[in-house]
Design a protein around this motif. Structure first.
Motif, PDB file in Angstrom:
ATOM      1  N   HIS A  90      43.042  35.141  36.589  1.00  9.16           N
ATOM      2  CA  HIS A  90      43.045  33.911  37.580  1.00  9.16           C
ATOM      3  C   HIS A  90      43.964  32.740  38.121  1.00  9.16           C
ATOM      4  CE1 HIS A  90      39.191  31.928  36.709  1.00  9.16           C
ATOM      5  NE2 HIS A  90      39.010  33.576  36.191  1.00  9.16           N
ATOM      6  N   LYS A  91      44.791  32.162  39.426  1.00 15.77           N
ATOM      7  CA  LYS A  91      45.176  32.057  40.163  1.00 15.77           C
ATOM      8  C   LYS A  91      45.386  30.643  39.343  1.00 15.77           C
ATOM      9  CE  LYS A  91      46.881  35.229  42.443  1.00 15.77           C
ATOM     10  NZ  LYS A  91      46.439  36.516  41.978  1.00 15.77           N
ATOM     11  N   GLN A 149      37.877  28.604  43.589  1.00 16.46           N
ATOM     12  CA  GLN A 149      37.740  29.601  44.975  1.00 16.46           C
ATOM     13  C   GLN A 149      36.153  30.049  45.027  1.00 16.46           C
ATOM     14  OE1 GLN A 149      40.327  33.441  44.448  1.00 16.46           O
ATOM     15  NE2 GLN A 149      38.449  34.387  44.879  1.00 16.46           N
ATOM     16  N   GLU A 208      40.358  35.995  48.299  1.00 13.66           N
ATOM     17  CA  GLU A 208      41.608  34.796  46.959  1.00 13.66           C
ATOM     18  C   GLU A 208      42.883  34.915  48.638  1.00 13.66           C
ATOM     19  OE1 GLU A 208      44.571  37.245  44.529  1.00 13.66           O
ATOM     20  OE2 GLU A 208      42.842  36.572  43.185  1.00 13.66           O
ATOM     21  N   THR A 216      41.479  29.547  40.834  1.00  8.48           N
ATOM     22  CA  THR A 216      40.019  30.761  40.975  1.00  8.48           C
ATOM     23  C   THR A 216      38.837  30.343  40.607  1.00  8.48           C
ATOM     24  OG1 THR A 216      41.779  32.264  40.310  1.00  8.48           O
ATOM     25  CG2 THR A 216      39.475  33.488  40.239  1.00  8.48           C
TER      26      THR A 216
END
Length: 288
Positions: free
Chosen positions: A263-264, A227, A234, A224
């Motif tokens: 968050h990823k 990104q 996303e 994230t």
């Protein structure tokens, strides 16, 4: 060919002379036609302008994305060999980063705080500068990687590159050359050739940024933050992460994320997940 033509002109039968003149007319016609086609193509590109080209091939399918990823060694026995470091930075490029990376090597906690306030680097790099290893060799290595990653991300913000050294005088020539050669598309605009960062090049830069972040962060990284640094949606980021065969999970309880749990995390672990074709590819295959 030319001598034969001269012989026909001088001694040929009238039938041969007619054939010669019609062949010459054709050649001229073909020439005019190909010039016209080139001109028309140039006009179309000029009319559509750079904008259309910036939204080029990298639309949504994963198959398209995979052509822009760093070389992937599927049979690797360790995560660090899936995307080899030398495929991201060659030994000569890595060597050249020693000089500009000194600013990061010598950074004090106060300077790091000031850089965070000024937002003078992307957030991923600002965050990592707080955790530089004390060991000299590891510190130098991480500083070089962060300097290059920061430069790659900043480079991705340029649309059309007009200067020969777009990243300024402190960027080593070999790195400028790498950026221009590997991360820009050539296009024709207003009668001149330009380098620009098209949609597919943005995908390529993102993939190399992710690969480098994985090497920096022990093969698990916050997608994230990257990104947001890359200014991507996303879904775009997830497409790229999945094409890179990362396992994506929700990041929980990471320092600094208490208020924002969305968050990823991307993890590169073996065995690699199997590549799944997306739905729209299957449809496309049927149509062909």
């Amino acid at each position: 060919f030319a001598q034969m033509d001269l012989c026909i002109e001088a001694f040929g039968t009238s039938k041969q002379k007619r054939a010669l003149s019609s062949r010459r007319m054709n050649a001229v016609g073909n020439d005019i036609l190909s010039t016209a086609v080139t001109k028309a193509a140039a006009n179309i590109i000029d009319a559509k302008g750079v904008t259309a080209l910036i939204q080029d091939v990298a639309q949504d399918d994963v198959q398209n994305i995979s052509t822009f990823l760093p070389p992937c060694n599927e049979d690797a026995e360790k995560p660090e060999n899936v995307y080899k470091f030398e495929d991201i930075l060659s030994p000569a490029e890595y060597e050249a980063l020693q000089v500009p990376a000194v600013v990061f090597v010598n950074i004090t906690p106060e300077e790091a705080t000031k850089k965070t306030e000024d937002k003078s680097h992307c957030s991923f790099v600002l965050e990592e500068l707080k955790f530089l290893p004390a060991d000299e060799k590891s510190r130098d290595h991480k500083a070089r990687c962060l300097w290059f990653l920061d430069t790659l991300i900043k480079f991705s913000y340029l649309k059309v590159i007009k200067k020969k050294h777009p990243m300024g005088p402190e960027c080593p020539h070999i790195i400028s050359r790498k950026l221009m050669k590997n991360f820009t598309s050539l296009t024709y605009n207003n009668g001149s050739v330009q380098n620009l960062i098209s949609a597919s090049m943005k995908v390529k830069i993102t993939a190399y940024v992710i690969a480098l972040a994985l090497h920096i962060n022990n093969f698990q990284t916050d997608l994230t933050i990257l990104q947001n640094d890359m200014k991507l949606s996303e879904s775009r980021m997830m497409d790229i992460a999945k094409a890179m065969r990362l396992k994506v999970s929700k990041a929980k309880g990471l320092p600094g994320l208490e208020n924002d749990q969305n968050h990823k995390l991307g993890t590169l672990s073996l065995p690699l997940p199997v590549q799944k074709a997306s739905g729209n590819q299957r449809k496309r295959k049927k149509m062909n």
